[in-house]
Design a protein around this motif. Structure first.
Motif, short mmCIF file in Angstrom:
data_model
loop_
_atom_site.label_atom_id
_atom_site.label_comp_id
_atom_site.label_asym_id
_atom_site.label_seq_id
_atom_site.Cartn_x
_atom_site.Cartn_y
_atom_site.Cartn_z
N ALA A 115 0.83 -1.21 0.00
CA ALA A 115 0.00 0.00 0.00
C ALA A 115 0.87 1.26 0.00
O ALA A 115 0.57 2.24 -0.70
N LYS A 116 1.97 1.21 0.79
CA LYS A 116 2.88 2.35 0.85
C LYS A 116 3.56 2.57 -0.50
O LYS A 116 3.69 3.71 -0.97
N ARG A 118 2.41 1.63 -3.42
CA ARG A 118 1.39 2.06 -4.37
C ARG A 118 1.14 3.56 -4.25
O ARG A 118 1.04 4.28 -5.25
N GLU A 119 1.08 4.04 -3.00
CA GLU A 119 0.87 5.46 -2.76
C GLU A 119 2.04 6.29 -3.30
O GLU A 119 1.86 7.35 -3.90
N SER A 120 3.25 5.75 -3.10
CA SER A 120 4.46 6.44 -3.59
C SER A 120 4.48 6.51 -5.11
O SER A 120 4.83 7.54 -5.70
N GLU A 123 1.92 9.04 -6.35
CA GLU A 123 2.38 10.40 -6.09
C GLU A 123 3.41 10.83 -7.13
O GLU A 123 3.34 11.93 -7.68
#
Length: 528
Positions: A115-116, A118-120, A123
């Motif tokens: 999840a981390k 994917r968020e990175s 962004e």
């Protein structure tokens, strides 16, 4: 080459020089699993050798193919896919692979990690998209397109003066293309690299972008586009001046392996493959660093020869007879380094003249071809062409042979062989009759040409539009006499042999003179 442990914008990811090979654990496991009693498919599988010279995104289709064939353990292949893609930006797919690899179980730590990441990724995607969109909006302006010239320097100056776009801003397209490619958006990467190359004056980045665009065209299954990029890459690799000869050797090795994708999918791919692989610098590359590619050269020569055996090419080096002769010589030279049933079939047929051994290897070719990612679609075509070569070689030393004997040699039914011979005899008779009618009716044709010929024209049109079925045929004249086949050998004198062996000397001499002139010019330039 987009096979790094982490995504780094400062590193040239689209260049083959930055490639990291396939995980060694995967290679070791695949080799160890079938050591005791490997099948032909495993014993002669070239996937591991080829993967070492491919981009990670190009490796994935090979792993998918191996999964479908089931010749390796499915869990090991799944692990290989995960190891291959875990460092890319395809976070959702990698997460699914991890879940499947662990039997559907979930892990809190891994879920948070995915999840981390994917968020990175999202962004970074948003940032690059915003930067690139400003430039793309300008590049798609009709007024700008009309004002562009052939010279990149003038174009960049125009962009800077009228739109305040600097070379550093153009480089954003390259970075965004890298990111899109690493996300699996190959079409988007291809478009961005097209725009980048149109304005960039950085030779190193342009070379890297060409490799990236070639891979993108392959992965979007655009074979026309990939053939065009192949031509550009070949010109770049051949003309570029490298500091070390090993660097050029490495680039040519990569080019040969990547080219297998379009060459075995394009309509004229096998013919182009023969031209490239027989070209001296690339032939030397094959013999030096990747002799296993002789398998693909052999298949291409045999398949193209089925339809072009009697066609006279513009370049004598491209004649089917010349290619077969060169192929046999190369296979014999490299037999200590590499051999498989496909190359051994040619060697047994033309060097050893051992028909039983050739039959044995031809049977093994079936298993090898159907488990080869690049050759599976050519299996039937190759087998038909190989049977024809076997029949021609065997019948060349016989004048009469029984139908059963020839059927046994070719692994065909008795009725199939009879049908082929009968069809050839009928075709030959019809051709002779047509030629006779044309000669005798020359005067009447001239007279009739003054009258309307709509019926004849429509008949001709219908005949031209009908495409005959591609039936197997032999390259020799023969007729049936009961259960025997009588072979009609054309008269062939010693003088004709001398003519055939010497008719290329003029062409070879001209090439030698040109090569010597080029070397002399380079030495003079270096001395100056």
């Amino acid at each position: 080459m987009l096979h790094q442990k982490c995504y780094n914008l400062k590193q040239d990811l689209l260049s083959p020089s930055s490639y990291r090979p396939t995980p060694t654990i995967f290679v070791a496991k695949m080799g160890a699993e079938n050591e005791e009693n490997p099948s032909l498919a495993v014993k002669y599988d070239l996937s591991q050798k080829i993967m070492r010279h491919l981009d990670r995104h190009l490796i994935f289709p090979l792993l998918e193919f191996l999964s479908l064939k089931g010749i390796y353990d499915s869990k090991e292949l799944l692990q290989a896919k995960y190891d291959l893609l875990k460092d890319t930006n395809m976070t959702d797919y990698v997460a699914n692979l991890w879940t499947e690899l662990n039997g559907g179980k979930t892990d809190e730590a891994m879920v948070l990690e995915f999840a981390k990441k994917r968020e990175s990724v999202l962004e970074e995607l948003s940032e690059l998209e915003e930067e690139a969109q400003k430039i793309l909006t300008v590049l798609e302006d009709p007024e700008l397109i009309a004002a562009l010239r052939q010279d990149k320097g003038q174009n960049l100056q125009y962009l800077q003066e009228h739109y305040n776009i600097t070379p550093e801003m153009i480089s954003v397209l390259y970075k965004f293309a890298q990111f899109q490619y690493n996300c699996g958006n190959y079409g988007g990467a291809s478009d961005l690299l097209y725009h980048f190359r149109a304005f960039s004056k950085d030779s190193e980045l342009n070379a890297s972008a060409t490799w990236g665009k070639f891979a993108s065209e392959i992965l979007t299954v655009d074979w026309e586009g990939s053939m065009e990029e192949l031509g550009k890459l070949r010109e770049m690799v051949d003309s570029k001046s490298f500091k070390e000869s090993t660097t050029q050797l490495k680039n040519r090795t990569w080019l040969l392996h990547w080219s297998l994708f379009p060459l075995f999918n394009h309509s004229n791919g096998c013919e182009t493959l023969c031209d490239i692989f027989f070209y001296t610098p690339y032939l030397n590359t094959i013999q030096t660093s990747c002799p296993w590619l002789l398998r693909y050269l052999t298949v291409a020569v045999v398949v193209t020869g089925q339809n072009n055996a009697n066609v006279k090419p513009r370049n004598p080096r491209q004649s089917y007879q010349r290619r077969i002769r060169d192929l046999v010589r190369i296979i014999n030279q490299e037999s200590y380094e590499y051999s498989d049933p496909i190359t051994c079939f040619i060697s047994a047929l033309y060097t050893e003249v051992d028909f039983k051994k050739a039959q044995k290897y031809l049977k093994e070719c079936v298993e090898v071809l159907k488990s080869d990612f690049f050759l599976v679609s050519l299996r039937d075509q190759f087998l038909d062409a190989a049977r024809r070569l076997l029949a021609e070689a065997y019948c060349r030393i016989h004048r009469v042979i029984s139908v059963d004997e020839l059927a046994s040699k070719l692994e065909l039914e008795h009725s199939q062989v009879r049908s082929i011979i009968e069809h050839q005899s009928d075709s030959s008779a019809n051709t002779n009759a047509a030629a006779s009618n044309n000669n005798s009716g020359a005067a009447s044709t001239t007279a009739a040409s003054e009258e309307p010929a709509t019926a004849a024209e429509s008949e001709t049109t219908a005949t031209e539009t009908e495409e005959p079925e591609q039936d197997m045929h032999f390259g020799f004249k023969a007729k049936l006499d009961g259960e025997s086949i009588i072979i009609d050998h054309p008269p062939f004198s010693v003088f004709q042999q001398i003519v055939d062996r010497t008719k290329f000397l003029g062409y070879e001499s001209q090439n030698l003179v040109q090569s010597l002139a080029k070397v002399t010019s380079e030495l003079k330039h270096a001395a100056a």
